[in-house]
Design a protein around this motif. Structure first.
Motif, PDB file in Angstrom:
ATOM      1  N   MET A   1       0.825  -1.196   0.000  1.00 33.57           N
ATOM      2  CA  MET A   1       0.000   0.000   0.000  1.00 33.57           C
ATOM      3  C   MET A   1       0.867   1.257   0.000  1.00 33.57           C
ATOM      4  O   MET A   1       0.634   2.158  -0.788  1.00 33.57           O
ATOM      5  CB  MET A   1      -0.914  -0.036   1.229  1.00 33.57           C
ATOM      6  CG  MET A   1      -1.765   1.168   1.379  1.00 33.57           C
ATOM      7  SD  MET A   1      -3.139   1.023   0.252  1.00 33.57           S
ATOM      8  CE  MET A   1      -4.094   2.395   0.750  1.00 33.57           C
ATOM      9  N   ILE A   2       1.856   1.320   0.880  1.00 35.44           N
ATOM     10  CA  ILE A   2       2.753   2.475   0.954  1.00 35.44           C
ATOM     11  C   ILE A   2       3.532   2.621  -0.343  1.00 35.44           C
ATOM     12  O   ILE A   2       3.725   3.722  -0.846  1.00 35.44           O
ATOM     13  CB  ILE A   2       3.726   2.334   2.159  1.00 35.44           C
ATOM     14  CG1 ILE A   2       2.976   2.268   3.470  1.00 35.44           C
ATOM     15  CG2 ILE A   2       4.757   3.446   2.152  1.00 35.44           C
ATOM     16  CD1 ILE A   2       2.445   3.581   3.943  1.00 35.44           C
ATOM     17  N   THR A   3       3.954   1.499  -0.913  1.00 33.97           N
ATOM     18  CA  THR A   3       4.719   1.534  -2.154  1.00 33.97           C
ATOM     19  C   THR A   3       3.877   2.082  -3.300  1.00 33.97           C
ATOM     20  O   THR A   3       4.363   2.876  -4.106  1.00 33.97           O
ATOM     21  CB  THR A   3       5.228   0.118  -2.503  1.00 33.97           C
ATOM     22  OG1 THR A   3       5.963  -0.387  -1.392  1.00 33.97           O
ATOM     23  CG2 THR A   3       6.120   0.140  -3.729  1.00 33.97           C
ATOM     24  N   SER A   4       2.633   1.676  -3.378  1.00 33.30           N
ATOM     25  CA  SER A   4       1.781   2.167  -4.465  1.00 33.30           C
ATOM     26  C   SER A   4       1.495   3.660  -4.298  1.00 33.30           C
ATOM     27  O   SER A   4       1.447   4.397  -5.297  1.00 33.30           O
ATOM     28  CB  SER A   4       0.479   1.378  -4.523  1.00 33.30           C
ATOM     29  OG  SER A   4      -0.254   1.553  -3.333  1.00 33.30           O
TER      30      SER A   4
ATOM     31  N   ARG B   1       3.543   5.799  -2.839  1.00 35.33           N
ATOM     32  CA  ARG B   1       4.817   6.437  -3.167  1.00 35.33           C
ATOM     33  C   ARG B   1       5.004   6.493  -4.682  1.00 35.33           C
ATOM     34  O   ARG B   1       5.438   7.519  -5.224  1.00 35.33           O
ATOM     35  CB  ARG B   1       5.964   5.680  -2.510  1.00 35.33           C
ATOM     36  CG  ARG B   1       7.294   6.400  -2.675  1.00 35.33           C
ATOM     37  CD  ARG B   1       8.418   5.706  -1.951  1.00 35.33           C
ATOM     38  NE  ARG B   1       8.118   5.663  -0.516  1.00 35.33           N
ATOM     39  CZ  ARG B   1       8.558   4.739   0.322  1.00 35.33           C
ATOM     40  NH1 ARG B   1       9.328   3.758  -0.133  1.00 35.33           N
ATOM     41  NH2 ARG B   1       8.262   4.770   1.589  1.00 35.33           N
ATOM     42  N   ASN B   2       4.664   5.419  -5.374  1.00 40.71           N
ATOM     43  CA  ASN B   2       4.769   5.401  -6.843  1.00 40.71           C
ATOM     44  C   ASN B   2       3.827   6.419  -7.473  1.00 40.71           C
ATOM     45  O   ASN B   2       4.189   7.095  -8.455  1.00 40.71           O
ATOM     46  CB  ASN B   2       4.482   4.008  -7.388  1.00 40.71           C
ATOM     47  CG  ASN B   2       5.590   3.028  -7.073  1.00 40.71           C
ATOM     48  OD1 ASN B   2       6.726   3.421  -6.811  1.00 40.71           O
ATOM     49  ND2 ASN B   2       5.254   1.751  -7.085  1.00 40.71           N
ATOM     50  N   LEU B   3       2.636   6.562  -6.940  1.00 37.22           N
ATOM     51  CA  LEU B   3       1.672   7.535  -7.437  1.00 37.22           C
ATOM     52  C   LEU B   3       2.213   8.955  -7.266  1.00 37.22           C
ATOM     53  O   LEU B   3       2.136   9.781  -8.179  1.00 37.22           O
ATOM     54  CB  LEU B   3       0.338   7.394  -6.706  1.00 37.22           C
ATOM     55  CG  LEU B   3      -0.725   8.441  -7.062  1.00 37.22           C
ATOM     56  CD1 LEU B   3      -1.135   8.303  -8.515  1.00 37.22           C
ATOM     57  CD2 LEU B   3      -1.911   8.313  -6.134  1.00 37.22           C
ATOM     58  N   ILE B   4       2.784   9.244  -6.115  1.00 41.31           N
ATOM     59  CA  ILE B   4       3.339  10.572  -5.856  1.00 41.31           C
ATOM     60  C   ILE B   4       4.488  10.866  -6.809  1.00 41.31           C
ATOM     61  O   ILE B   4       4.592  11.973  -7.352  1.00 41.31           O
ATOM     62  CB  ILE B   4       3.773  10.702  -4.379  1.00 41.31           C
ATOM     63  CG1 ILE B   4       2.534  10.687  -3.482  1.00 41.31           C
ATOM     64  CG2 ILE B   4       4.585  11.963  -4.153  1.00 41.31           C
ATOM     65  CD1 ILE B   4       2.842  10.595  -2.004  1.00 41.31           C
ATOM     66  N   VAL B   5       5.340   9.896  -7.048  1.00 43.86           N
ATOM     67  CA  VAL B   5       6.468  10.090  -7.974  1.00 43.86           C
ATOM     68  C   VAL B   5       5.949  10.338  -9.385  1.00 43.86           C
ATOM     69  O   VAL B   5       6.435  11.226 -10.091  1.00 43.86           O
ATOM     70  CB  VAL B   5       7.416   8.872  -7.931  1.00 43.86           C
ATOM     71  CG1 VAL B   5       8.426   8.927  -9.071  1.00 43.86           C
ATOM     72  CG2 VAL B   5       8.124   8.803  -6.595  1.00 43.86           C
ATOM     73  N   ARG B   6       4.939   9.573  -9.816  1.00 42.32           N
ATOM     74  CA  ARG B   6       4.371   9.778 -11.153  1.00 42.32           C
ATOM     75  C   ARG B   6       3.738  11.151 -11.282  1.00 42.32           C
ATOM     76  O   ARG B   6       3.891  11.832 -12.302  1.00 42.32           O
ATOM     77  CB  ARG B   6       3.337   8.700 -11.462  1.00 42.32           C
ATOM     78  CG  ARG B   6       3.938   7.405 -11.897  1.00 42.32           C
ATOM     79  CD  ARG B   6       2.925   6.459 -12.553  1.00 42.32           C
ATOM     80  NE  ARG B   6       1.541   6.679 -12.203  1.00 42.32           N
ATOM     81  CZ  ARG B   6       0.816   5.885 -11.413  1.00 42.32           C
ATOM     82  NH1 ARG B   6       1.350   4.799 -10.899  1.00 42.32           N
ATOM     83  NH2 ARG B   6      -0.451   6.145 -11.168  1.00 42.32           N
ATOM     84  N   LEU B   7       3.011  11.587 -10.276  1.00 45.40           N
ATOM     85  CA  LEU B   7       2.372  12.900 -10.329  1.00 45.40           C
ATOM     86  C   LEU B   7       3.401  14.028 -10.324  1.00 45.40           C
ATOM     87  O   LEU B   7       3.223  15.053 -10.973  1.00 45.40           O
ATOM     88  CB  LEU B   7       1.406  13.067  -9.150  1.00 45.40           C
ATOM     89  CG  LEU B   7       0.131  12.230  -9.207  1.00 45.40           C
ATOM     90  CD1 LEU B   7      -0.661  12.402  -7.928  1.00 45.40           C
ATOM     91  CD2 LEU B   7      -0.703  12.590 -10.410  1.00 45.40           C
TER      92      LEU B   7
END
Length: 55
Positions: free
Chosen positions: A1-4, A6-12
């Motif tokens: 959950m935390i990884t997803s 974090r990935n969303l924040i990096v993509r945005l």
């Protein structure tokens, strides 16, 4: 959950597609504001000029 998340924040953070639209919106707002100020000053000066013509 935390990884997803974090990935969303990096993509945005790396996504710059909407940035151009924001830049155009800010520039448009500045232009509209400047035209409003110029129009108000012109109206005042025009009223003064006509006031001097008609005593």
């Amino acid at each position: 959950m935390i990884t997803s998340i974090r990935n969303l924040i990096v993509r945005l953070r790396n996504d710059e597609r909407g940035l151009t639209a924001v830049e155009y919106a800010v520039l448009g707002g500045i232009i509209v504001g400047a035209l409003g100020i110029i129009g108000a000053a012109f109206t005042t000066e025009l009223g003064t000029a006509f006031g001097r013509l008609i005593p």
